[in-house]
Design an enzyme around this catalytic site. Sequence first.
Site, short mmCIF file in Angstrom:
data_model
loop_
_atom_site.label_atom_id
_atom_site.label_comp_id
_atom_site.label_asym_id
_atom_site.label_seq_id
_atom_site.Cartn_x
_atom_site.Cartn_y
_atom_site.Cartn_z
CG ASN A 85 22.11 57.65 21.08
OD1 ASN A 85 21.15 58.33 21.35
ND2 ASN A 85 22.23 57.03 19.92
CG HIS A 108 26.67 67.61 14.43
ND1 HIS A 108 26.39 68.97 14.37
CD2 HIS A 108 25.68 67.06 15.18
CE1 HIS A 108 25.28 69.20 15.06
NE2 HIS A 108 24.82 68.07 15.55
CD GLU A 109 25.32 63.36 15.48
OE1 GLU A 109 24.98 63.51 16.67
OE2 GLU A 109 24.72 63.94 14.54
CD GLU A 155 18.23 65.37 20.51
OE1 GLU A 155 19.17 64.73 19.99
OE2 GLU A 155 18.25 66.58 20.66
N GLY A 183 19.83 62.68 10.63
CA GLY A 183 21.17 62.34 10.17
C GLY A 183 21.87 61.34 11.07
CB ALA A 184 24.09 60.84 13.09
CG MET A 185 20.61 60.19 18.89
SD MET A 185 20.11 61.92 19.12
CE MET A 185 20.53 62.15 20.83
N1 TRP Z 1 20.78 65.44 18.19
C1 TRP Z 1 20.72 64.94 16.84
C2 TRP Z 1 21.79 65.70 16.09
O1 TRP Z 1 21.77 66.86 15.95
C3 TRP Z 1 19.41 65.19 16.19
C4 TRP Z 1 18.51 64.03 16.02
C5 TRP Z 1 18.83 62.81 15.56
C6 TRP Z 1 17.12 64.00 16.24
N2 TRP Z 1 17.72 62.04 15.47
C7 TRP Z 1 16.67 62.74 15.88
C8 TRP Z 1 16.20 64.91 16.68
C9 TRP Z 1 15.32 62.38 15.96
C10 TRP Z 1 14.87 64.57 16.78
C11 TRP Z 1 14.44 63.31 16.42
O2 TRP Z 1 22.73 65.15 15.65
ZN ZN Z 2 23.31 67.83 16.83
#
Ligand code: TRP
Ligand code: ZN
Length: 856
Positions: free
Chosen positions: A268, A300-301, A124, A264-266
């Site tokens: 996936n 959140h994730e 993302e 912070g985190a993602m």
């Molecule tokens: N979707 C992620 C969140 O809100 C956001 C995020 C994580 C992100 N890593 C990133 C956005 C790198 C842009 C680039 O938890």
């Molecule tokens: Zn988010």
Amino acid sequence: MASSQARILADYRPSSFTINTTQLTFELDDHQTRVTNVMHIERVDKDAPYLTLDGEHLSLDAISINDKPLAEASFQKVDNGLQISISPELNQLTLTIVTTIDPVNNTALEGLYKSGGAFCTQCEAEGFRRITYYLDRPDVMSTFTTKVIANKTMYPYLLANGNKIDQGNIGADKHFVVWHDPFPKPCYLFALVAGDFDLVTDQYQTASGKHVTLEIFVDKGNASKAHHAMESLKHSMKWDENTFGLEYDLDIYMIVAVDFFNMGAMENKGLNIFNSKFVLADHESATDTDYFNIEAVIAHEYFHNWTGNRVTCRDWFQLSLKEGLTVFRDQQFSADMNSAAVTRIENVSHLRAMQFPEDESPMAHPIRPEKVVEMNNFYTMTVYEKGAEVIRMIHTLLGEEKFRLGMDLYFKRFDGMAVTCDDFVDAMADASGIDLTQFKYWYSQSGTPILRVNESFNNATGELTISVSQINEPSEQQSVKHHLHIPIRIELITDHNSSAHLLALKEETQTWRFDGFEKKPVVAFLSNFSAPVKVHFEQPDEELIAIMKQAEDDFNRWDAGQTLLTRYITRLVKDDSYSLPVDIVTTYKYLLDSTLDPALKAVALKLPSFDEVSVNLEQVDPQKVIAAIKTVEAFIAHNLENELLEIYLGFADIPYANKGKDIAQRSLKNTCLYYLSKLSNHQLLLSRQYNHSDNMTDTLASLNASAMHNTGVFDNLMSGFEAKWQDTPLVMDKWFSLQAVADREDIFHVLATMEQHELFTLNNPNRARALIGAFSHRNPKHFYQESGKGYQFLAKHIKTLNKINPQIASRLLTPLIQYKRFNEHHKNLMLNALKEIAAIDDLSRDLKEKLDAALN
Ligand code: TRP
Ligand code: ZN
């Protein structure tokens, strides 16, 4: 050279092609990872002659359609992509593309990269195009099957989205694993991890009886620090079932913690990747705030699985569809797990300090932006935090039950789809029967509305009249602004009781009458911060004090105190000989003596920050603002010395426990320590607390107070701290931050020493933020020095980071592009720094977009 063409929301067109299935094979290698991508593609627009795939930083090895290599003439590289001509009769095809990528040299941390010894991905918003050529847009949804091949000893764990369907050995030293994710998803939710980890496992049984395996992967030796993250995950799963009836949908949920991560985190699908800062904790190395944040980010994730993954965004302009909603959900969760009032208060002060200034900057945008050059620039306080406030207003207007009906309808209509913010609001309106047409302007208008409040009381009739006007200042991009639909909660406080009311402001000005009062009630306005607005309401000091003491709503009580303090600070800014009234001291004595939750006492004592104060001023003279805040701080310390000391000593030697009550007491105790350490006769408390501390919260509080008030003690404690923690990166980040926030004349010498420190590196975003971000956001006194040295320091590092990691460079630019709120002297110094950055070669798309906006 990256394209810097702006994309416009109004130009959205559905894709001419879809990808139904995607089969990926990764042969992992430090510098030459081979990616084989087999896509089943369908033409939806019968007239489309070309398939244009996104791709950046890729080297193309092979390309074929239906197993036949493509002739040179039938494809060509275009700006950031590949254009392939597809013969008219071919409406379904299998496209195979082989590319090579270089993970080790990927310091931007987008696409496939290495964090420490592990391979990991971040796709993302538009990072997947750095892995292979693809339709890298969220409305193209495909199932993914991923085969990962790597060395067995170095990478015993090979992970990707979904369920594991196959594994085996290849030759003597390689192995492979195949994963299949049955849920169609956009490629930004793709993830892959390969490495050697400690694995912490658990189980969760969903409300309908399904068993889910929970796995958290952390660096070797850190297993004992994953417990809180695991508990937080289980709490989140339960909460989403109870609150929204939403269950997890795969058999396995994995979280991997990595040290190199831009955000912070993602979320996936089935394989979250986290900044290790939001996973690892034990009480010796992490603070109460760290624990709170871990719980919030894990939630959140997890919540994204429904709000983001099952229902995703049609295009990136709709980012707040998933982010605003998911932040709202995690805020509600945090409020339920912790003190609801303190959680809300902290959300609001964060919004005011960070989002309000953004709304006044050259990068101001609505929560649904209309024009984007680099999508990474729009993961903002506005899209996330103001976005959450907009969802909260819908929740307020509909009420709990109808909001739930709206959520149910949203999932019923859109599960498995990529949709828009309008789709969400329509579901809310249809399910509740409440008209949200006017409300939608919150999505399209930028800026912080101002509410002007007037009240009058008729002694003869006992009637109170409240009239409220909304001001929506025109901005460069929007010369005409509409009136917004604004929910306003108020409380009317009399000597005997308090009544709560919900007003809906839709016109420019509206008046409400309340009768039956013997004498004028006190109006506590915007209870629980029911809308993200600024309030102009000239209430007498005595009434603010009455609200502080008597309001039912804890937010109102805190906010009245902040308003009063801001008033005093503002008077001092205008006239430094202004003598502070003792009312505030008497009020604090009363509050500190009451049975109020210690955590609320602590937030009440905390002065508004530099940013919270200056967002309400024009032509900010930063040094005057800082001096005024310090004067109020000293006034409180002197006049409340005995009370603060008594509280401090009462809590001083309680052994650590991880309970709400203990957290609250530590918070109040450490606020007291901060004030007391301003007084020369209490300096011994600093090293005493440091030496007796059995937890990181207290340790850090003593270091922070000495960083601000006694650098002699500070330097001494800091060398012991460094010796103890040099092998623990997340704690060393705290050490670098403390160095950066210290109040000392030799700060630039200290910063220069830190840049040379063997553990300092700009390649790790946490480390870069720990020093540079902390200095520019949390050391206003020295960042905003009259000399301009602070701006030069920041500019220098941004220039270096432009090449290493454009996303981080761009985020660090924030304070400089907010130059418009400062006086001429500072404006010019900041502009010079911006121009200096703009002059470098190879300016990234990220920085260029912001600099163009700031310098136009
Ligand atoms: N979707 C992620 C969140 O809100 C956001 C995020 C994580 C992100 N890593 C990133 C956005 C790198 C842009 C680039 O938890
Ligand atoms: Zn988010």
